[in-house]
Design a protein around this motif. Structure first.
Motif, PDB file in Angstrom:
ATOM      1  N   LEU A  12       0.748  -1.710  -0.155  1.00  0.00           N
ATOM      2  CA  LEU A  12      -0.096   0.546  -0.115  1.00  0.00           C
ATOM      3  C   LEU A  12       0.726   1.257   0.201  1.00  0.00           C
ATOM      4  CD1 LEU A  12      -2.897  -1.335   2.718  1.00  0.00           C
ATOM      5  CD2 LEU A  12      -2.589  -1.554   0.185  1.00  0.00           C
ATOM      6  N   VAL A  13       0.120   2.129  -1.035  1.00  0.00           N
ATOM      7  CA  VAL A  13       1.021   3.438  -1.387  1.00  0.00           C
ATOM      8  C   VAL A  13       0.107   4.512  -0.898  1.00  0.00           C
ATOM      9  CG1 VAL A  13       2.833   5.014  -2.951  1.00  0.00           C
ATOM     10  CG2 VAL A  13       2.615   2.257  -2.565  1.00  0.00           C
ATOM     11  N   ASP A  14      -0.814   4.657  -1.111  1.00  0.00           N
ATOM     12  CA  ASP A  14      -1.655   6.039  -1.410  1.00  0.00           C
ATOM     13  C   ASP A  14      -2.903   5.234  -0.637  1.00  0.00           C
ATOM     14  OD1 ASP A  14      -2.948   4.820  -3.413  1.00  0.00           O
ATOM     15  OD2 ASP A  14      -0.784   6.610  -4.514  1.00  0.00           O
ATOM     16  N   MET A  15      -3.797   6.439  -0.451  1.00  0.00           N
ATOM     17  CA  MET A  15      -4.895   5.592  -0.113  1.00  0.00           C
ATOM     18  C   MET A  15      -6.412   4.978  -1.024  1.00  0.00           C
ATOM     19  SD  MET A  15      -6.477   8.801   2.485  1.00  0.00           S
ATOM     20  CE  MET A  15      -6.206  10.207   1.415  1.00  0.00           C
ATOM     21  N   SER A  16      -5.848   5.614  -2.539  1.00  0.00           N
ATOM     22  CA  SER A  16      -6.693   4.418  -3.440  1.00  0.00           C
ATOM     23  C   SER A  16      -6.257   2.933  -4.007  1.00  0.00           C
ATOM     24  CB  SER A  16      -6.078   4.742  -4.509  1.00  0.00           C
ATOM     25  OG  SER A  16      -4.528   5.042  -5.402  1.00  0.00           O
ATOM     26  N   ASP A  17      -5.059   3.143  -2.446  1.00  0.00           N
ATOM     27  CA  ASP A  17      -4.432   1.315  -2.266  1.00  0.00           C
ATOM     28  C   ASP A  17      -5.318   0.415  -1.283  1.00  0.00           C
ATOM     29  OD1 ASP A  17      -3.055   1.265  -4.676  1.00  0.00           O
ATOM     30  OD2 ASP A  17      -1.384   2.042  -2.937  1.00  0.00           O
ATOM     31  N   TYR A  18      -5.790   0.808  -0.462  1.00  0.00           N
ATOM     32  CA  TYR A  18      -6.621   0.588   0.134  1.00  0.00           C
ATOM     33  C   TYR A  18      -8.491   0.961   0.394  1.00  0.00           C
ATOM     34  CZ  TYR A  18      -6.118   4.410   3.580  1.00  0.00           C
ATOM     35  OH  TYR A  18      -5.883   5.368   4.112  1.00  0.00           O
ATOM     36  N   LEU A  19      -8.555   1.711   0.631  1.00  0.00           N
ATOM     37  CA  LEU A  19      -9.897   2.705   0.943  1.00  0.00           C
ATOM     38  C   LEU A  19     -10.972   1.446   0.252  1.00  0.00           C
ATOM     39  CD1 LEU A  19      -9.909   6.281   1.373  1.00  0.00           C
ATOM     40  CD2 LEU A  19      -9.913   4.525   2.895  1.00  0.00           C
ATOM     41  N   ASN A  25      11.171   3.648  -7.053  1.00  0.00           N
ATOM     42  CA  ASN A  25      10.906   4.148  -6.080  1.00  0.00           C
ATOM     43  C   ASN A  25      11.872   4.006  -5.337  1.00  0.00           C
ATOM     44  OD1 ASN A  25       9.826   2.653  -3.823  1.00  0.00           O
ATOM     45  ND2 ASN A  25       8.126   2.301  -5.184  1.00  0.00           N
ATOM     46  N   VAL A  26      12.305   5.207  -4.602  1.00  0.00           N
ATOM     47  CA  VAL A  26      13.536   4.324  -3.107  1.00  0.00           C
ATOM     48  C   VAL A  26      12.852   5.190  -2.420  1.00  0.00           C
ATOM     49  CG1 VAL A  26      15.522   5.257  -2.183  1.00  0.00           C
ATOM     50  CG2 VAL A  26      15.591   4.925  -5.243  1.00  0.00           C
ATOM     51  N   THR A  27      12.498   4.784  -0.854  1.00  0.00           N
ATOM     52  CA  THR A  27      12.425   4.964   0.333  1.00  0.00           C
ATOM     53  C   THR A  27      13.526   4.846   1.624  1.00  0.00           C
ATOM     54  OG1 THR A  27      11.414   3.057   1.318  1.00  0.00           O
ATOM     55  CG2 THR A  27      10.345   4.547  -0.622  1.00  0.00           C
ATOM     56  N   GLY A  28      13.574   5.622   2.668  1.00  0.00           N
ATOM     57  CA  GLY A  28      14.371   5.527   3.410  1.00  0.00           C
ATOM     58  C   GLY A  28      13.809   6.028   4.190  1.00  0.00           C
ATOM     59  N   VAL A  29      14.680   4.902   5.510  1.00  0.00           N
ATOM     60  CA  VAL A  29      14.142   5.654   7.161  1.00  0.00           C
ATOM     61  C   VAL A  29      15.289   5.273   7.873  1.00  0.00           C
ATOM     62  CG1 VAL A  29      12.192   4.579   9.194  1.00  0.00           C
ATOM     63  CG2 VAL A  29      11.699   4.823   6.625  1.00  0.00           C
ATOM     64  N   VAL A  30      15.574   6.138   8.526  1.00  0.00           N
ATOM     65  CA  VAL A  30      16.634   5.797   9.609  1.00  0.00           C
ATOM     66  C   VAL A  30      16.257   6.853  11.460  1.00  0.00           C
ATOM     67  CG1 VAL A  30      17.490   8.480   8.975  1.00  0.00           C
ATOM     68  CG2 VAL A  30      19.098   6.497   9.958  1.00  0.00           C
ATOM     69  N   ASN A  31      16.269   6.129  12.262  1.00  0.00           N
ATOM     70  CA  ASN A  31      16.142   5.721  13.786  1.00  0.00           C
ATOM     71  C   ASN A  31      17.306   5.986  14.490  1.00  0.00           C
ATOM     72  OD1 ASN A  31      13.431   6.576  15.792  1.00  0.00           O
ATOM     73  ND2 ASN A  31      15.520   5.205  16.688  1.00  0.00           N
ATOM     74  N   VAL A  32      17.273   7.248  15.053  1.00  0.00           N
ATOM     75  CA  VAL A  32      19.162   7.705  15.750  1.00  0.00           C
ATOM     76  C   VAL A  32      18.512   8.282  17.157  1.00  0.00           C
ATOM     77  CG1 VAL A  32      21.294   8.469  15.738  1.00  0.00           C
ATOM     78  CG2 VAL A  32      19.931   7.937  14.193  1.00  0.00           C
ATOM     79  N   PRO A  33      18.834   6.599  18.639  1.00  0.00           N
ATOM     80  CA  PRO A  33      18.197   7.600  20.228  1.00  0.00           C
ATOM     81  C   PRO A  33      19.719   8.700  20.243  1.00  0.00           C
ATOM     82  CG  PRO A  33      18.631   5.693  19.609  1.00  0.00           C
ATOM     83  CD  PRO A  33      18.888   5.839  18.913  1.00  0.00           C
ATOM     84  N   LEU A  34      18.806  10.109  19.914  1.00  0.00           N
ATOM     85  CA  LEU A  34      20.611  11.091  20.393  1.00  0.00           C
ATOM     86  C   LEU A  34      21.055  11.249  22.028  1.00  0.00           C
ATOM     87  CD1 LEU A  34      18.656  13.707  18.631  1.00  0.00           C
ATOM     88  CD2 LEU A  34      20.761  12.163  17.712  1.00  0.00           C
ATOM     89  N   LEU A  41       2.163   6.717   1.648  1.00  0.00           N
ATOM     90  CA  LEU A  41       1.761   5.024   3.248  1.00  0.00           C
ATOM     91  C   LEU A  41       3.843   4.883   3.519  1.00  0.00           C
ATOM     92  CD1 LEU A  41      -1.213   3.956   2.656  1.00  0.00           C
ATOM     93  CD2 LEU A  41      -0.707   5.444   3.726  1.00  0.00           C
ATOM     94  N   VAL A  42       4.237   5.726   3.814  1.00  0.00           N
ATOM     95  CA  VAL A  42       5.900   5.823   4.310  1.00  0.00           C
ATOM     96  C   VAL A  42       6.043   5.406   5.204  1.00  0.00           C
ATOM     97  CG1 VAL A  42       8.204   5.792   3.580  1.00  0.00           C
ATOM     98  CG2 VAL A  42       6.361   6.201   1.820  1.00  0.00           C
ATOM     99  N   ASP A  43       6.543   3.657   5.992  1.00  0.00           N
ATOM    100  CA  ASP A  43       6.729   4.199   7.617  1.00  0.00           C
ATOM    101  C   ASP A  43       5.775   4.615   8.074  1.00  0.00           C
ATOM    102  OD1 ASP A  43       9.240   3.907   9.687  1.00  0.00           O
ATOM    103  OD2 ASP A  43       9.026   5.574   9.976  1.00  0.00           O
ATOM    104  N   MET A  44       4.726   3.474   8.478  1.00  0.00           N
ATOM    105  CA  MET A  44       3.382   3.801   8.885  1.00  0.00           C
ATOM    106  C   MET A  44       3.165   2.941  10.019  1.00  0.00           C
ATOM    107  SD  MET A  44       2.875   6.530   7.702  1.00  0.00           S
ATOM    108  CE  MET A  44       0.716   6.343   8.197  1.00  0.00           C
ATOM    109  N   GLN A  45       2.512   3.192  10.978  1.00  0.00           N
ATOM    110  CA  GLN A  45       2.516   2.242  12.104  1.00  0.00           C
ATOM    111  C   GLN A  45       0.868   2.176  12.107  1.00  0.00           C
ATOM    112  OE1 GLN A  45       0.880   3.562  16.065  1.00  0.00           O
ATOM    113  NE2 GLN A  45       2.866   2.965  16.550  1.00  0.00           N
TER     114      GLN A  45
END
Length: 731
Positions: free
Chosen positions: A73-80, A193-202, A135-139
């Motif tokens: 799923l990428v956008d609302m049209s993919d699931y609604l 497409n290319v997507t990237g997610v990074v999480n860093v505790p400071l 919908l990138v990196d969704m809970q």
């Protein structure tokens, strides 16, 4: 799991859920079933407090992050369109429309469904569409059906859609990058497409940042072709016929950064900043009568759409012991634009265009109690201030001005400055009278003012005008919940929704009411009021949520009836210059919704859903009484199958998703029906250590049905069959 145990326990579990048989009998019926195989508890925040989905007395669908990824799923049209009682109208970049439970009338109407990204509203109370954040990196995603007038206010008169992103992780470094390539049948090139997610505790356990970035490109699949009619228009206007393959491609790019600060167990603050740019190159609508993916147009200039948006949101939570105080502050800024050849529909060498700038500030301050007793409540204050400026509409682009029937390049230019300010106080309280019985009551008081300053120029212009409106009122909600056992919830609900009113032009009595009877000549309507009041929905609903077979089966149902009143209606008089908009429409929608999730074996999961929507007019201003409302299919259905397995000891999955969208109309003046199609999507993936590989195919049967029909033989079709592969790396 012993398959016989599940089968033997099914009838006993159904009886326990529906008739409340003893816990001992139910436990005995499921003794030989594996207790570890249960449907995961989904926690939602639709009521502005965290509750389990199966314990929430409302018709809600929820999709988790893993399901979003596995379904591609990428956008609302993919699931609604796979959600009961929901129809998603997608007319390209920046022109989406959500219809829930049949509450909608046509194109470009102000939203009847509230759309949110986290705590930030994407739907604007002034304009007709809402931006679609990818919908990138969704809970999770939550779809709330039915009026949400108490907690979500104006614009959520038939429901709300909430896209909730992942929050920063305070404890560990993590991330993911992925690359994807796909090919669409009949398209001019590939998609990537290319997507990237990074999480860093400071600061470990206290401060963290999460950054998301993405870039998508999709090729066009509509061909502009020449026809005899277009050749005749070209000769009459001096503009050549546009001939080109693969128009309607698009590109969207975005970035989101979130920072979470939790200095103590009592306080946390999350700051989110998001940017997204969407562009469509050419139009992807088609000429329906030609079949397939062909369209006609004159070469009168560049055709495009764009939708750029910026979101800023600060959420602060403070635990005061007996509850939590939450402040959500949002600022939204965006630009929308489009340009389209008018020669597609009328013999002019001209374009229809629109350039819009919008911005808005929203503040919500609420208290959510945690008394630990039978009485709990949520209450809050709400403030919004939105502004938009739009320039449109028709501009001559032909090189030979002698062929211009109006003699001016700017045939009709409309500049509109709109502002709206709203204040509200809301609350919902629940009282648990007994372990098995609860009561809910909610209310929302609102007060708003709106002004639209409209200035027109050009030979087709109307007179400048200023429209003003203001209103205050209260909307209510009441419910009763019955829990005969831990696996059963039965609820009854009465709720109200509303959409803010607006100013309107009135018809002149001198030329539109020549007999002086107070009605517009040739109609049974008044000459109109300078202000339209808010239209309202009133919902009567009964629903049930059942967990069976040791929570290996969940079944959720709801039946409803919605009365929609004071709908703004445009009325034309006997004199063609006479028109007015009045609060004259009434409609009724009633229906049934069913959702089920089943774990059949330790590898095999099934999802089923469907709905029946019977929506019709109730007076003669909008249509003959009993005529169906447009924009919503009577039936829709969905089936999802997922099989999890190990491929050489590597976790793997295969899934199929089948969606049915019933046939529906988009208005009495549009003869071509929309919908009436079935799509099949396939996904398969394997995780190889830190890497994952996924293959997918959407619309694998290559259906080309009309998703939405427009006037004068225009419309949109399903995206052709698309095959793709995605490679991801997680750390």
């Amino acid at each position: 799991m012993k398959k016989t145990g599940l089968k033997q326990s099914l009838l006993a579990s159904v009886a326990a859920a529906v008739f409340g048989t003893t816990a001992g009998a139910q436990d005995a019926a499921t003794d030989d079933a594996d207790d570890s195989l249960v449907i995961e508890t989904i926690v939602v925040t639709a009521t502005k407090r965290a509750t389990a989905l199966q314990d929430t007395a409302a018709s809600i669908s929820a999709l988790g992050g893993e399901e979003i990824a596995n379904k591609s799923l990428v956008d609302m049209s993919d699931y609604l369109n796979a959600v009961p009682s929901v129809n998603y109208v997608d007319r390209g970049v920046g022109e989406n429309q959500i219809i829930i439970r049949g509450i909608g009338l046509g194109f470009a109407e102000r939203a009847t469904v509230g759309a949110y990204f986290g705590e930030t509203p994407l739907s604007n109370p002034i304009i007709s569409t809402s931006s679609d954040m990818k919908l990138v990196d969704m809970q999770r995603i939550e779809i709330l059906r039915g009026p949400q007038g108490t907690l979500y206010g104006g614009g959520a008169m038939s429901g709300a859609v909430r896209n909730i992103p992942n929050a920063p992780n305070l404890d560990e470094v993590e991330g993911r990058v992925s690359v994807e390539y796909s090919n669409t049948n009949k398209a001019s090139g590939g998609n990537g497409n290319v997507t990237g997610v990074v999480n860093v505790p400071l600061i470990d356990g206290e401060l963290a940042m999460r950054v998301v970035a993405y870039h998508f490109e999709n090729s066009g699949y509509v061909d502009l072709v020449s026809t005899g009619m277009m050749e005749a228009r070209a000769a009459a206007t001096g503009a050549p016929v546009a001939v080109k393959e693969g128009v309607g491609g698009n590109k969207y790019a975005g970035m989101r950064a979130s920072a979470l600060w939790r200095p103590t167990d009592k306080f946390d603050a999350t700051l989110m900043i998001a940017f997204q740019e969407l562009d469509e190159y050419g139009r992807n609508d088609v000429q329906i009568s030609r079949g397939g993916y062909e369209a006609t147009a004159l070469n009168t200039g560049k055709e495009y759409k764009r939708d750029n948006i910026e979101l800023y949101n600060l959420v602060m939570n403070y635990d005061v012991g007996v509850g939590t105080i939450t402040s959500s502050t949002s600022y939204v800024k965006g630009e929308e634009g489009d340009s389209s050849d008018l020669g597609r529909v009328i013999p002019w060498a001209a374009v229809g265009f629109s350039d819009l700038e919008k911005k808005g500030f929203v503040e919500e301050l609420r208290f959510t109690s945690d008394f630990g007793g039978p009485f709990e409540f949520t209450s809050g204050l709400y403030y919004e201030d939105f502004e938009s400026y739009e320039e449109c509409c028709w501009r001559w682009t032909g090189k030979d001005n002698s062929l211009n029937p109006f003699g001016a390049r700017d045939m009709r230019i409309i500049n509109t400055l709109s502002t709206i300010e709203q204040k509200a106080v809301f609350g919902e309280a629940t009282y648990e009278a007994a372990d098995w019985l609860s009561f809910t009551f909610g209310a929302r008081w609102f007060d708003y003012t709106r002004e639209d300053d409209i200035d027109e120029s050009g030979p087709l212009a109307a007179l400048p005008t200023v429209l003003e409106s203001s209103e205050s009122g209260t909307r209510f909600k009441a419910g009763i919940d019955v829990k005969p056992n831990d696996d059963t919830l039965i609820y009854g609900l009465w709720s109200q929704g509303f959409r803010l009113g607006l100013g309107a032009a009135t018809a002149s009595p001198d030329i539109c009411d020549t007999n002086g009877d107070g009605l517009m000549d040739g109609t049974q309507s008044s000459l109109g009021d300078a202000q339209l009041k808010s239209d309202t929905t009133e919902n009567f609903e009964i629903g049930g949520k059942f967990s069976m077979a040791g929570n290996r089966i969940q079944l959720n149902t709801a039946a409803y009836r919605i009365n929609w009143k004071d709908i703004p209606v445009g009325v034309l008089g006997a004199n063609p210059v006479c028109s007015a908009t009045v609060n004259g429409g009434e409609a009724r929608s009633q229906g049934l919704e069913v959702e089920a999730r089943l774990i059949l074996t330790d590898n095999f999961t099934v999802q089923l859903s469907g709905s029946y929507t019977d929506a019709e007019f109730r007076n003669n201003l909008l249509g003959a009484e009993g005529d169906p409302l447009p924009m919503s299919p009577k039936y829709n259905g969905y089936m999802g199958l997922q099989y999890d397995f190990a491929l050489a000891d590597n976790p793997s999955f295969m899934r199929a998703d089948l969606t049915y969208v019933g046939e529906f109309s988009t208005g009495n003046s549009i003869p071509t029906a929309s919908g009436g199609y079935v799509t099949l999507d396939l996904n398969a993936g394997v995780t190889l250590g830190d890497f994952d590989l996924k293959f997918y195919a959407s619309n694998i049967t290559n259906e080309d049905d009309v998703t939405i029909s427009f006037f004068l033989d225009r419309g949109w079709r399903l995206r052709p069959r698309t095959y793709g592969v995605q490679l991801g790396y997680s750390f």
